[in-house]
Design an enzyme around this catalytic site. Structure first.
Site, short mmCIF file in Angstrom:
data_model
loop_
_atom_site.label_atom_id
_atom_site.label_comp_id
_atom_site.label_asym_id
_atom_site.label_seq_id
_atom_site.Cartn_x
_atom_site.Cartn_y
_atom_site.Cartn_z
N ASP A 1 -17.38 12.88 -45.20
CA ASP A 1 -16.08 13.30 -45.75
C ASP A 1 -14.97 12.29 -45.47
O ASP A 1 -13.88 12.42 -46.03
CB ASP A 1 -15.69 14.67 -45.18
N LYS B 1 -10.66 23.26 -42.32
CA LYS B 1 -11.07 23.91 -43.58
C LYS B 1 -12.52 24.39 -43.51
O LYS B 1 -12.83 25.52 -43.86
CB LYS B 1 -10.91 22.92 -44.73
N ASN B 2 -13.43 23.50 -43.05
CA ASN B 2 -14.84 23.85 -43.14
C ASN B 2 -15.27 24.93 -42.13
O ASN B 2 -16.33 25.53 -42.30
CB ASN B 2 -15.72 22.60 -43.01
N ARG C 1 -6.95 21.82 -52.45
CA ARG C 1 -7.99 22.73 -51.96
C ARG C 1 -8.22 22.57 -50.48
O ARG C 1 -8.71 23.48 -49.81
CB ARG C 1 -9.33 22.43 -52.68
N CYS D 1 -16.92 20.46 -55.05
CA CYS D 1 -16.81 19.08 -55.52
C CYS D 1 -18.13 18.58 -56.10
O CYS D 1 -19.21 18.89 -55.57
CB CYS D 1 -16.43 18.16 -54.35
N ARG E 1 -17.33 25.73 -53.09
CA ARG E 1 -18.68 25.67 -52.54
C ARG E 1 -18.92 26.81 -51.54
O ARG E 1 -19.96 27.45 -51.51
CB ARG E 1 -18.81 24.32 -51.83
N ARG F 1 -26.24 19.24 -54.77
CA ARG F 1 -25.89 20.31 -53.85
C ARG F 1 -26.77 21.57 -54.01
O ARG F 1 -26.27 22.66 -54.27
CB ARG F 1 -24.40 20.66 -53.97
N PRO F 2 -28.08 21.42 -53.85
CA PRO F 2 -28.95 22.60 -53.96
C PRO F 2 -28.72 23.56 -52.80
O PRO F 2 -28.13 23.18 -51.78
CB PRO F 2 -30.35 22.00 -53.88
N ASP G 1 -31.50 25.49 -51.72
CA ASP G 1 -32.87 25.92 -51.43
C ASP G 1 -33.09 26.25 -49.95
O ASP G 1 -33.80 27.20 -49.62
CB ASP G 1 -33.87 24.86 -51.90
N ILE H 1 -25.59 10.92 -47.37
CA ILE H 1 -25.64 12.40 -47.49
C ILE H 1 -25.55 12.84 -48.96
O ILE H 1 -26.33 13.68 -49.40
CB ILE H 1 -24.49 13.06 -46.70
C1 UD1 Z 1 -20.64 20.63 -45.73
C2 UD1 Z 1 -19.18 20.39 -45.88
C3 UD1 Z 1 -18.93 19.09 -46.63
C4 UD1 Z 1 -19.68 17.93 -45.99
C5 UD1 Z 1 -21.14 18.28 -45.76
C6 UD1 Z 1 -21.87 17.22 -44.95
C7 UD1 Z 1 -18.35 22.66 -45.99
C8 UD1 Z 1 -17.73 23.72 -46.82
N1 UD1 Z 1 -18.60 21.51 -46.62
O1 UD1 Z 1 -21.17 20.79 -47.05
O2 UD1 Z 1 -17.53 18.84 -46.62
O3 UD1 Z 1 -19.61 16.80 -46.83
O4 UD1 Z 1 -21.26 19.53 -45.06
O5 UD1 Z 1 -21.23 17.00 -43.75
O6 UD1 Z 1 -18.56 22.83 -44.81
N2 UD1 Z 1 -29.13 20.15 -48.95
C9 UD1 Z 1 -30.31 20.49 -49.59
N3 UD1 Z 1 -30.62 21.82 -49.67
C10 UD1 Z 1 -29.82 22.80 -49.18
C11 UD1 Z 1 -28.61 22.43 -48.54
C12 UD1 Z 1 -28.31 21.08 -48.45
O7 UD1 Z 1 -31.07 19.64 -50.04
O8 UD1 Z 1 -30.16 23.99 -49.31
C13 UD1 Z 1 -28.77 18.71 -48.85
C14 UD1 Z 1 -27.52 18.37 -49.65
O9 UD1 Z 1 -27.82 18.09 -51.00
C15 UD1 Z 1 -26.99 17.16 -48.89
C16 UD1 Z 1 -27.39 17.45 -47.44
O10 UD1 Z 1 -28.41 18.44 -47.51
O11 UD1 Z 1 -27.64 16.00 -49.31
C17 UD1 Z 1 -26.28 17.95 -46.56
O12 UD1 Z 1 -25.69 19.10 -47.14
P1 UD1 Z 1 -24.97 20.22 -46.29
O13 UD1 Z 1 -24.87 19.81 -44.86
O14 UD1 Z 1 -25.61 21.52 -46.62
O15 UD1 Z 1 -23.52 20.21 -46.93
P2 UD1 Z 1 -22.60 21.44 -47.27
O16 UD1 Z 1 -22.80 22.52 -46.27
O17 UD1 Z 1 -22.68 21.78 -48.72
#
Ligand code: UD1
Length: 417
Positions: free
Chosen positions: A304, A22-23, A396, A116, A92, A121-122, A124, A326
């Site tokens: 996950d 999926k991812n 999903r 979810c 997402r 989930r910022p 930035d 995480i």
């Molecule tokens: C992806 C996966 C999700 C998995 C996660 C961590 C997809 C669609 N989803 O989510 O299933 O749980 O990786 O393995 O691939 N963060 C920030 N700022 C940002 C981006 C992230 O602070 O701009 C923080 C998040 O809040 C979190 C951490 O970084 O604490 C990891 O997030 P990230 O690896 O970006 O997760 P996703 O890509 O959303």
């Protein structure tokens, strides 16, 4: 709303085949618009996240067609336009259209993504990456407009090894002028799969799968054929279900190296597991040992799979711990596990599980995708009937979950209420 009724306590035996990841899929579908030519992607899972992304493609006048596991994307008549909130909030991964549209048109307008509720989930880091490449980000309420006269390669250090930011910056950088270096990049196998897809289209990316990714911008990308890797999280979910209720329960079409941490932990708690080249066979072992798991970025234990693994730990002797590092809001399944009979307390980011406990069917909620998977695992183990509400979350991300589980002996009914 859709609900699932599971008649638990049955022994499961047979083979479940893992679908495409999926991812990886949810990034590769938006990435396909970086070319004007037709792209064929095979092993695409039929999940509602895939449908939601195809709806966005269709809104952008991109043709999509499906045939036996493949998805053909034809962006030759594509028109850039604002992605409406009703589309972006469905999942997402809609945010990958930010990087892809910015890379292709140097302009994108869309709303904050959905997905979810497992934390704030910022985005930035994604936006900082776009800015480093020369884009200007304007935010009005929850709508983002990202624009650039031109994108120019840059050195980008990610404060957190974010999966989404790593992929989104790759998408924006493949057509930028010059060289981009992403440091402290995430190393998940899905990132390698996305980079391979982009390289198949003519991009020049090296280092995906390590913490430094280098991208040499190219002028144009072309058509390609690409295969999605097996879903390590789906595979891990079924391994856990096999460990709970299985007898010679085979999970087929997995890449064992992608599951090293999970396989090690299954062995550590005392599960009989036989690992082949592209499969693993597990059986339930009545006496399980307690352990501690701590989620971490790849190759650490995947967040996950933390929720489904917690279900397994309810059957282990003694005190187990699950430390979530995480996501700050990933223990919503605990209340429902306790309703089923487990003995779990949560303090700060740690769940303490006292086991073993007998689980008995009741009504529970799939609060998010992987919490939903945990409820399915628990429902399969519990005596009696477990009713899971809000199963849209599960659909999903798990292709044909009911059909797959029924093929190994589960009894599950899906109802619309
Ligand atoms: C992806 C996966 C999700 C998995 C996660 C961590 C997809 C669609 N989803 O989510 O299933 O749980 O990786 O393995 O691939 N963060 C920030 N700022 C940002 C981006 C992230 O602070 O701009 C923080 C998040 O809040 C979190 C951490 O970084 O604490 C990891 O997030 P990230 O690896 O970006 O997760 P996703 O890509 O959303």
């Amino acid at each position: 709303m859709k609900i699932m009724e599971i008649e638990g306590g049955r022994e499961l035996s047979g083979t479940i085949r893992v679908s495409g990841a999926k991812n990886a899929t949810v990034a590769i579908i938006p990435a396909a618009i970086l070319t004007d030519e037709e792209v064929t992607i095979c092993n695409v899972p039929e999940i509602t996240d895939t449908d939601a992304l195809c709806d966005i493609l269709n809104e952008l006048n991109v043709k999509t067609s499906r045939a036996s596991g493949s998805l053909v994307i034809d962006p030759s008549k594509m028109k850039n336009g604002e992605i409406k909130e009703e589309y972006s909030k469905k999942l997402r991964a809609s945010y990958y259209f930010m990087g892809a549209l910015l890379g292709k048109y140097k302009e994108v307008s869309m709303f904050f993504p959905g997905g979810c509720s497992i934390g704030a989930r910022p985005i930035d880091l994604h936006l900082k990456g776009f800015e480093a490449l020369g884009a200007k980000v304007t935010k009005i309420k929850n709508k983002y407009t990202v624009k650039a006269d031109k994108l120019v390669g840059a050195n980008i250090y990610l404060d957190i090894a974010s999966v989404g930011a790593t992929i989104n910056i790759m998408l924006a950088a493949v057509l930028a002028e010059g060289k981009t270096v992403i440091d402290n990049a995430a190393k998940e196998p899905e990132i390698v799969n996305v980079a391979t897809f982009l390289n198949n289209m003519g991009a020049k990316i090296v280092g995906a799968g390590t913490s430094t990714i280098k991208i040499e911008g190219v002028e144009k990308l072309h058509k390609c054929f690409h295969e999605i890797i097996p879903d390590r999280i789906e595979a891990g979910t079924y391994l856990i279900i096999g460990a709970l209720c299985g007898k010679n329960f085979k999970v087929d079409n997995l890449i064992p190296e992608h599951l090293d941490s999970v396989l090690s932990k299954l062995e550590e708690v005392g599960i009989d597991i036989q690992v082949g080249q592209d499969y693993a066979i597990v059986s339930n072992n009545n006496k399980l040992k307690h352990t501690t798991i701590k989620t971490a970025v790849y190759p650490g234990f995947p967040t996950d799979l933390q929720q489904p693994f917690t279900v397994l730990l309810t059957q282990a002797e003694g005190k187990s711990k699950v430390v979530e590092t995480i996501w700050e809001n990933r223990f919503m399944h605990i209340k429902y596990l306790n309703d089923l009979g487990s003995d779990i307390t949560v303090k700060n980011q740690t769940a303490t599980i006292e086991g073993p406990t007998k689980l008995n069917g009741t009504t529970v909620v799939a609060t998010d995708l992987r919490a939903g998977a945990a409820m399915v695992a628990a429902g399969l183990l519990a005596e009696g009937t477990t009713t899971i509400t809000n199963v849209e979350h599960i659909l999903r991300g798990y292709e044909q979950i009911i059909e797959k589980l029924e093929s190994v002996g589960a009894k599950i009914t899906l109802k619309e209420v």
